[in-house]
Motif scaffolding. Structure first.
Motif, PDB file in Angstrom:
ATOM      1  N   LEU B 253     -48.492  12.417 -27.997  1.00  0.00           N
ATOM      2  CA  LEU B 253     -48.576  13.869 -27.831  1.00  0.00           C
ATOM      3  C   LEU B 253     -49.195  14.572 -29.040  1.00  0.00           C
ATOM      4  N   PHE B 254     -49.586  13.812 -30.052  1.00  0.00           N
ATOM      5  CA  PHE B 254     -50.293  14.432 -31.173  1.00  0.00           C
ATOM      6  C   PHE B 254     -51.704  13.871 -31.226  1.00  0.00           C
ATOM      7  N   LEU B 255     -52.702  14.738 -31.089  1.00  0.00           N
ATOM      8  CA  LEU B 255     -54.093  14.283 -31.086  1.00  0.00           C
ATOM      9  C   LEU B 255     -54.551  14.093 -32.532  1.00  0.00           C
ATOM     10  N   HIS B 256     -54.348  12.869 -32.995  1.00  0.00           N
ATOM     11  CA  HIS B 256     -54.605  12.548 -34.397  1.00  0.00           C
ATOM     12  C   HIS B 256     -56.069  12.772 -34.787  1.00  0.00           C
ATOM     13  N   ALA B 257     -56.989  12.326 -33.931  1.00  0.00           N
ATOM     14  CA  ALA B 257     -58.417  12.489 -34.241  1.00  0.00           C
ATOM     15  C   ALA B 257     -58.794  13.972 -34.293  1.00  0.00           C
ATOM     16  N   ALA B 258     -58.228  14.747 -33.364  1.00  0.00           N
ATOM     17  CA  ALA B 258     -58.509  16.191 -33.354  1.00  0.00           C
ATOM     18  C   ALA B 258     -58.026  16.807 -34.662  1.00  0.00           C
ATOM     19  N   HIS B 259     -56.847  16.393 -35.100  1.00  0.00           N
ATOM     20  CA  HIS B 259     -56.286  16.918 -36.346  1.00  0.00           C
ATOM     21  C   HIS B 259     -57.153  16.533 -37.550  1.00  0.00           C
ATOM     22  N   GLU B 260     -57.522  15.254 -37.602  1.00  0.00           N
ATOM     23  CA  GLU B 260     -58.333  14.781 -38.734  1.00  0.00           C
ATOM     24  C   GLU B 260     -59.682  15.503 -38.787  1.00  0.00           C
ATOM     25  N   SER B 261     -60.325  15.636 -37.634  1.00  0.00           N
ATOM     26  CA  SER B 261     -61.660  16.251 -37.643  1.00  0.00           C
ATOM     27  C   SER B 261     -61.570  17.738 -37.985  1.00  0.00           C
ATOM     28  N   VAL B 262     -60.541  18.408 -37.512  1.00  0.00           N
ATOM     29  CA  VAL B 262     -60.435  19.838 -37.799  1.00  0.00           C
ATOM     30  C   VAL B 262     -60.094  20.066 -39.279  1.00  0.00           C
ATOM     31  N   GLN B 263     -59.296  19.181 -39.833  1.00  0.00           N
ATOM     32  CA  GLN B 263     -58.984  19.319 -41.262  1.00  0.00           C
ATOM     33  C   GLN B 263     -60.251  19.166 -42.106  1.00  0.00           C
ATOM     34  N   GLY B 264     -61.094  18.198 -41.700  1.00  0.00           N
ATOM     35  CA  GLY B 264     -62.358  18.008 -42.398  1.00  0.00           C
ATOM     36  C   GLY B 264     -63.254  19.230 -42.300  1.00  0.00           C
ATOM     37  N   ALA B 265     -63.293  19.818 -41.115  1.00  0.00           N
ATOM     38  CA  ALA B 265     -64.153  20.986 -40.895  1.00  0.00           C
ATOM     39  C   ALA B 265     -63.608  22.211 -41.634  1.00  0.00           C
ATOM     40  N   TYR B 266     -62.288  22.408 -41.604  1.00  0.00           N
ATOM     41  CA  TYR B 266     -61.678  23.521 -42.342  1.00  0.00           C
ATOM     42  C   TYR B 266     -61.989  23.408 -43.838  1.00  0.00           C
ATOM     43  N   ALA B 267     -61.834  22.192 -44.366  1.00  0.00           N
ATOM     44  CA  ALA B 267     -62.036  21.976 -45.802  1.00  0.00           C
ATOM     45  C   ALA B 267     -63.482  22.271 -46.198  1.00  0.00           C
ATOM     46  N   GLN B 268     -64.412  21.788 -45.388  1.00  0.00           N
ATOM     47  CA  GLN B 268     -65.821  22.003 -45.701  1.00  0.00           C
ATOM     48  C   GLN B 268     -66.184  23.492 -45.625  1.00  0.00           C
ATOM     49  N   ALA B 269     -65.647  24.173 -44.603  1.00  0.00           N
ATOM     50  CA  ALA B 269     -65.972  25.595 -44.411  1.00  0.00           C
ATOM     51  C   ALA B 269     -65.162  26.494 -45.334  1.00  0.00           C
ATOM     52  N   GLY B 270     -64.101  25.947 -45.907  1.00  0.00           N
ATOM     53  CA  GLY B 270     -63.248  26.760 -46.763  1.00  0.00           C
ATOM     54  C   GLY B 270     -62.500  27.833 -45.984  1.00  0.00           C
ATOM     55  N   VAL B 271     -62.061  27.493 -44.775  1.00  0.00           N
ATOM     56  CA  VAL B 271     -61.312  28.458 -43.962  1.00  0.00           C
ATOM     57  C   VAL B 271     -59.997  27.832 -43.481  1.00  0.00           C
ATOM     58  N   ALA B 272     -59.102  28.692 -43.030  1.00  0.00           N
ATOM     59  CA  ALA B 272     -57.830  28.277 -42.444  1.00  0.00           C
ATOM     60  C   ALA B 272     -57.823  28.736 -40.986  1.00  0.00           C
ATOM     61  N   PRO B 273     -56.886  28.229 -40.179  1.00  0.00           N
ATOM     62  CA  PRO B 273     -56.857  28.615 -38.753  1.00  0.00           C
ATOM     63  C   PRO B 273     -56.868  30.132 -38.548  1.00  0.00           C
ATOM     64  N   GLU B 274     -56.222  30.877 -39.434  1.00  0.00           N
ATOM     65  CA  GLU B 274     -56.136  32.341 -39.260  1.00  0.00           C
ATOM     66  C   GLU B 274     -57.503  33.007 -39.330  1.00  0.00           C
ATOM     67  N   GLN B 275     -58.469  32.348 -39.942  1.00  0.00           N
ATOM     68  CA  GLN B 275     -59.796  32.957 -40.083  1.00  0.00           C
ATOM     69  C   GLN B 275     -60.750  32.596 -38.936  1.00  0.00           C
ATOM     70  N   ILE B 276     -60.272  31.786 -38.001  1.00  0.00           N
ATOM     71  CA  ILE B 276     -61.104  31.439 -36.839  1.00  0.00           C
ATOM     72  C   ILE B 276     -60.957  32.549 -35.791  1.00  0.00           C
ATOM     73  N   ASP B 277     -62.079  33.196 -35.453  1.00  0.00           N
ATOM     74  CA  ASP B 277     -62.035  34.341 -34.536  1.00  0.00           C
ATOM     75  C   ASP B 277     -62.062  33.927 -33.066  1.00  0.00           C
ATOM     76  N   LEU B 278     -62.627  32.764 -32.763  1.00  0.00           N
ATOM     77  CA  LEU B 278     -62.573  32.233 -31.399  1.00  0.00           C
ATOM     78  C   LEU B 278     -62.708  30.726 -31.453  1.00  0.00           C
ATOM     79  N   PHE B 279     -62.180  30.067 -30.418  1.00  0.00           N
ATOM     80  CA  PHE B 279     -62.127  28.610 -30.412  1.00  0.00           C
ATOM     81  C   PHE B 279     -62.503  28.111 -29.021  1.00  0.00           C
ATOM     82  N   GLU B 280     -63.476  27.212 -28.979  1.00  0.00           N
ATOM     83  CA  GLU B 280     -63.847  26.573 -27.710  1.00  0.00           C
ATOM     84  C   GLU B 280     -63.293  25.150 -27.720  1.00  0.00           C
ATOM     85  N   PRO B 281     -62.126  24.924 -27.081  1.00  0.00           N
ATOM     86  CA  PRO B 281     -61.524  23.590 -27.046  1.00  0.00           C
ATOM     87  C   PRO B 281     -62.085  22.766 -25.890  1.00  0.00           C
ATOM     88  N   HIS B 282     -61.738  21.495 -25.874  1.00  0.00           N
ATOM     89  CA  HIS B 282     -62.167  20.590 -24.803  1.00  0.00           C
ATOM     90  C   HIS B 282     -61.125  20.664 -23.685  1.00  0.00           C
TER      91      HIS B 282
END
Lengths: 134, 384
Positions: B253-282
């Motif tokens: 029930l925990f999408l490990h790959a989704a978590h890992e990839s999003v952490q990588g993207a957050y770190a590179q962009a220098g943003v946190a979830p609160e700064q995402i204005d819209l999200f297109e999930p699968h």
């Protein structure tokens, strides 16, 4: 359809073969070369007993080719007593009676056929544990 | 590493295009994207395509599309990662430009699904699962996702109808998207009564298989410098994998790959979830939307469904998702979905989303393969 493709999997299909890590004790379904928990390469084949409980279940109504004749069929993720999960069809059970936590055991059943003159593939399914064993 | 910009995009409507083949759909999206990007050609074409061989007997599809799109001679390669093929193709295009090796690349996602129907399509989709353990048991992505949903309902004490807000939101947002397959709203009651596909998943929480192609043109800063039109920057790009078989995961029930990839993207962009204005999930299935929201930090574990029930995923909510209909409402041409997501975030960031416009500067996409064994996350930033 290739005979060898199914023949080489006979250990995991008929005996529910697993792998045990000699370092951390983890048990995994099927053949593994590197422990999924501790990355050790010191692994041994082991047989899983095929006893467990339903972790989750579904009833498939829209099936892939080769399974249309079975619909609707129940399938589940079973938590084996040794630890690993296994995805398998559930058999010898009314769809309505399946529940999370239901004790089940492995049996060998026909999984699919490849046409009238084709191969018949057998493998494991899980059925409710017989009452005298529960 | 160099900055990477999206200077052009194009898309076909998602539907059953009886009269159009993969090369036809891909070509029209490419020509539209090139025109907008104000370029004639590119250093390479990356094609996201999951099931060309299975569904139409056509492999080697990248060279074929390059030829028909007037790009004969251009480097072209197909990228396959099941439902994550489109996102993975964008990721490769990003790497090519960011590394400095290429200056202009075209990324196209295309899938032609309507030549087959029913069990044959389900069989093709099942190739994204572990064939020796899951496929042979008659389990395709819908069956496997149903197993996740049933366990989720058991662990977090919720019901099938609690997932309805995901599909209601997607259909509502698809109404105003001229490229969407289902331009009509649905009700919670219709969701509850819908025919089961793999209990507890019904027809109304499964994204429809359909035909479509979408393209983006990625450029380096030096190419962008000469343009007058506003552009979108890719500020985060990351990809990760998990076990293909659900049974090999510690906590399914925990999408490990989704978590890992999003952490990588957050770190590179220098943003946190609160700064995402819209999200297109699968959102191939509603359960995957819930698990993605949790893996990405928009909700804690077990709270993804609550977030939708509380209306936070709508266009006016705290984290709007599927703003142009998502896979459910716009339609799901498997290997193209990840590129459609990027196109739609570009529309939002450039103020071209029409009636569905959200106030957005930073948008995120996440493309999943199988039940999350591949996850590709991109974070885009608009011009303001």
């Amino acid at each position: 359809m290739s005979l060898a493709r199914h023949w080489r999997l006979q250990d995991q299909r008929y005996r529910l073969m697993g792998t045990q890590c000699e370092e951390c004790g983890a048990r995994m379904l099927g053949r593994r070369y590197i422990c999924t928990r501790c990355k050790s390469r010191n692994l041994q084949a082991c047989n899983l007993k095929g006893q467990g409980a339903v972790y989750s279940y579904t009833v498939v109504y829209d099936a892939p080719s080769g399974y249309e004749g079975l619909v609707p069929y129940p399938a589940g993720l079973v938590r084996l007593d040794e630890g690993p999960l296994v995805a398998a069809q559930l058999t010898d059970v009314d769809i309505e009676e399946v529940y999370v936590g239901m004790p089940v055991e492995m049996v060998t059943r026909r999984l699919r056929e490849y046409g009238e003159d084709g191969l018949i593939v057998y493998g494991y399914k899980f059925r409710p544990k017989l009452k005298d064993q529960v | 590493m160099r900055k990477v910009y999206i200077t052009g995009f194009g898309q076909t409507r998602v539907q059953e295009h009886w009269g159009r083949s993969a090369r036809d759909l891909a070509t029209s999206s490419i020509l539209e994207a090139l025109e907008r990007a104000e370029v004639e050609g590119a250093d390479a074409l990356y094609v996201g395509n999951a099931l060309g061989g299975e569904l139409t007997g056509q492999e080697h599809i990248a060279a074929l599309i390059a030829d028909f799109a007037g790009l004969t001679g251009t480097e072209a390669v197909r990228v396959e990662a099941a439902g994550g093929s489109g996102g993975a193709a964008v990721r490769l295009g990003y790497i090519a430009v960011a590394s400095g090796l290429q200056n202009v690349v075209i990324v196209t996602g295309v899938e032609k699904m309507s030549d087959l129907a029913g069990p044959a399509v389900e069989e093709a989709l099942a190739t994204s699962a572990d064939e020796e353990y899951e496929g042979v048991q008659g389990l395709s992505p819908v069956g496997l996702s149903a197993l996740l949903m049933r366990r989720y309902m058991h662990e977090y004490d919720c019901e099938r109808r609690d997932f309805a807000p995901f599909s209601v939101n997607s259909h509502q947002n698809a109404v105003n998207n001229e490229y969407a397959m289902f331009r009509r709203p649905i009700t919670v009651e219709a969701f509850e009564k819908a025919r089961l596909v793999a209990d507890p998943i019904s027809l109304l929480d499964s994204a429809p298989a359909a035909d479509g192609a979408a393209t983006v043109v990625l450029c380096s800063e030096q190419v962008v410098g000469t343009r007058k039109r506003a552009t979108v920057e890719i500020v985060g790009s990351a990809s990760a994998t998990d076990s293909v078989a659900l049974h090999d995961r510690g906590n399914p029930l925990f999408l490990h790959a989704a978590h890992e990839s999003v952490q990588g993207a957050y770190a590179q962009a220098g943003v946190a979830p609160e700064q995402i204005d819209l999200f297109e999930p699968h959102d191939a299935f509603a359960i995957l939307s819930a698990l993605s929201l949790e893996a990405c930090g928009f909700a804690s574990e077990g709270q993804g469904v609550r977030l939708a029930m509380e209306g936070e995923i709508g266009l006016g909510g705290s984290i709007p998702i599927c703003t142009m209909g998502g896979l459910k409402g716009r339609g799901y041409p498997v290997g193209a979905a990840g590129v459609y997501q990027i196109v739609e975030v570009c529309q939002q960031l450039l103020g071209e989303a029409g009636a569905n416009q959200v106030d957005a500067w930073v948008g995120m996409t996440q493309s999943l393969g199988g039940t999350g064994a591949t996850a590709v996350t991109h974070i885009l930033k608009g011009p303001r």
